[in-house]
Scaffold this active site. Structure first.
Site, PDB file in Angstrom:
ATOM      1  N   SER A 255      10.667  -6.089  -3.315  1.00 41.17           N
ATOM      2  CA  SER A 255       9.975  -6.127  -2.027  1.00 41.17           C
ATOM      3  C   SER A 255       8.636  -5.424  -2.148  1.00 41.17           C
ATOM      4  CB  SER A 255      10.806  -5.428  -0.955  1.00 41.17           C
ATOM      5  OG  SER A 255      10.669  -4.035  -1.121  1.00 41.17           O
ATOM      6  N   LYS A 256       7.745  -5.819  -1.261  1.00 40.77           N
ATOM      7  CA  LYS A 256       6.382  -5.284  -1.342  1.00 40.77           C
ATOM      8  C   LYS A 256       6.336  -3.788  -1.045  1.00 40.77           C
ATOM      9  CE  LYS A 256       5.437  -7.050   3.242  1.00 40.77           C
ATOM     10  NZ  LYS A 256       4.904  -8.195   3.930  1.00 40.77           N
ATOM     11  N   ARG A 257       7.414  -3.240  -0.495  1.00 41.20           N
ATOM     12  CA  ARG A 257       7.391  -1.803  -0.201  1.00 41.20           C
ATOM     13  C   ARG A 257       7.520  -0.991  -1.490  1.00 41.20           C
ATOM     14  NH1 ARG A 257       8.817  -4.274   3.962  1.00 41.20           N
ATOM     15  NH2 ARG A 257       7.227  -4.054   5.545  1.00 41.20           N
ATOM     16  N   ASN A 259       7.081  -2.566  -4.930  1.00 41.51           N
ATOM     17  CA  ASN A 259       6.192  -3.116  -5.972  1.00 41.51           C
ATOM     18  C   ASN A 259       5.235  -4.080  -5.297  1.00 41.51           C
ATOM     19  OD1 ASN A 259       7.251  -2.182  -8.414  1.00 41.51           O
ATOM     20  ND2 ASN A 259       8.737  -3.830  -8.546  1.00 41.51           N
TER      21      ASN A 259
END
Ligand code: GLU
Length: 483
Positions: A255-257, A259
């Protein structure tokens, strides 16, 4: 049964930034097509109009080309089975929904949003799994006709058998079974005439003669619905291959949180496309003999599903950076110079920087130092003061961090990366939390540029680009400057 010619596809929904997961699935489809002299298609699944972003399709195409994952048929290059954009195929889905209604495998559902909402609340209160209670499935012919005559809006739902099991053979997992009573009567066609993913995806895979559906593991639970659709239409199923999900280092779903997940970010960060495809190939697949460095072409010659393991591959940035270094060091002098000139110091980028840089330098030997943050990736936040120890003079670390957190969320949704839009977005956010301009913009400036004396902030953010700005804000949130 004779083996069908290999035809595979990547079917991204243009809902945001081109995602590393899209490239990962595209890579395996591409390699499999090449290995079997087959065709690789790009189909744009843009039927979720509320979420589709117009800029996203172009970016997906651009980044897949960057990686060398070129397709044989697609919205830009055409092919015998187009159109390849689902929003241009609406009459096809309508016709197929009607075919299912006529054969009794689908039905019109007239339930209002209000009734469905009440149903969900009731189910939650009774500890039941959410799902449609099939109310409209048992409407009499007269009741149905009456509702249609009155023009009551309806959706079309799949009539899932209420008992028995639906199973399929996954090339990596073997037999996968689902009890039918756990499968919802899935909406196939929405009241606005747009299909849902399930109907459009199956109809298109069939009409586009897809032989193998190679997609991410998250779609396993949708597959029984698709299997039922194939059965109800009387069509031969494709072979099913669900690739393992990419994971963060802590094994959670990528998830963008944790990586950056946008391919654009990696491109911007100076990852070479060859390194990226090599890295993605290592996610679950092994080349054999512990070989870790290989080209896309070599992968295409060797890909075989039997060499894929399901153990949750980790998207490890340290490994990616190491791999990139191997490729970078192998570049010839010409390739190296080309990369620095065309990627790092590209003409377009320098032109964009010029109006911001010109005010701040008197001699060209000041250019690099003054503007280093335009070319760097990570910045060093050590000793950078984003907050004030004195609450009467400014905001605390915790407050700045919380503000960044909100801003990053807001910027994640900001797809039009233009001066006026960005100005409005930040000004609205600032006004909402009631911060003085100085308290708000200085920490953002420091996080984004690392300098108090940067060129005008929003202009700088526009030039740096969405990916780098979001990356730096997230990176700064992890640093001692706000912790
Ligand atoms: N549109 C789906 C996606 O965004 C496609 C899934 C599939 O390959 O069936 O990933």
């Amino acid at each position: 049964m004779a083996e069908r010619p290999v035809r595979v596809r990547i079917a991204p929904s243009p809902t945001g930034d081109p995602h590393v997961g899209t490239a990962y699935v595209a890579l395996f489809n591409y390699a499999f097509a090449k290995r079997h002299n087959g065709k690789f298609l790009l189909r744009i699944e843009d039927t979720d109009q509320a979420r589709a972003k117009s800029s996203s399709e172009g970016q997906i195409q651009k980044t897949l080309h960057w990686l060398g994952l070129n397709w044989d048929e697609g919205p830009d290059c055409g092919g015998d089975h187009g159109p390849y954009r689902q929003s241009e195929r609406l009459p096809i889905y309508l016709k197929h929904a009607e075919m299912l209604i006529n054969s009794g495998h689908a039905y019109r559902c007239f339930c209002t949003q209000e009734r469905l909402g009440d149903l969900r609340i009731q189910q939650r209160q009774q500890g039941l799994p959410p799902g449609y209670d099939r109310f409209c499935r048992s409407l009499s012919e007269d009741e149905r006709k009456q509702k249609q005559k009155e023009g009551v809006p309806f959706v079309v739902r799949l009539a899932v058998p209420t008992d028995g099991v639906t199973s399929f053979h996954d090339e990596l997992r073997g037999k996968v079974e689902f009890e039918n009573h756990r499968i919802d009567d899935q909406v196939l066609l929405k009241s606005d005439g747009f299909p849902t993913y399930h109907l459009a995806n199956v109809v298109d895979d069939y009409l586009m003669k897809i032989s193998h559906v190679i997609r991410a593991e998250e779609w396993v639970s949708s597959t029984p619905k698709h299997v039922l659709l194939y059965k109800f239409f009387g069509w031969e199923e494709p072979k099913w291959v669900h690739l393992p999900l990419l994971r963060n280092a802590d094994r959670s779903k990528i998830s963008k949180r944790k990586n950056p997940v946008s391919l654009e970010y990696y491109r911007r960060a100076g990852i070479l496309p060859e390194a990226m495809t090599n890295f993605l190939a290592l996610m679950g697949w092994s080349f054999g003999n512990d070989v870790e460095i290989f080209s896309l072409k070599q992968m295409c010659e060797k890909i075989d599903f039997k060499d894929i393991s399901l153990g949750g591959p980790v998207f490890d940035l340290v490994k990616l950076t190491w791999l990139n270094q191997q490729y970078l060091q192998k570049l010839s002098e010409d390739e190296f110079v080309r990369h620095v000139r065309e990627e790092v110091f590209s003409e377009a980028y320098i032109r964009a920087i010029k109006p911001l840089a010109i005010e701040r330098i008197a001699k060209f030997d000041q250019f690099v130092d003054q503007n280093a943050f335009f070319f760097n990736g990570e910045l060093n936040y050590k000793g950078v003061e984003l907050s004030s120890p004195d609450p009467t003079k400014g905001k605390s670390k915790a407050e700045v961090k919380e503000m960044f957190k909100e801003l990053v969320e807001i910027l994640d949704e900001c797809y039009v990366w233009q001066l006026e839009d960005l100005k409005n977005i930040m000004e609205t956010h600032r006004a909402k939390i009631g911060w003085k301009p100085k308290d708000y913009f200085m920490p953002v400036r420091l996080a984004v540029t690392g300098r108090k004396d940067s060129p005008p902030l929003t202009e700088t953010m526009v030039v740096l680009g969405r990916e780098m700005v979001r990356f730096r804000l997230r990176d700064c949130m992890k640093s001692e400057a706000v912790n």
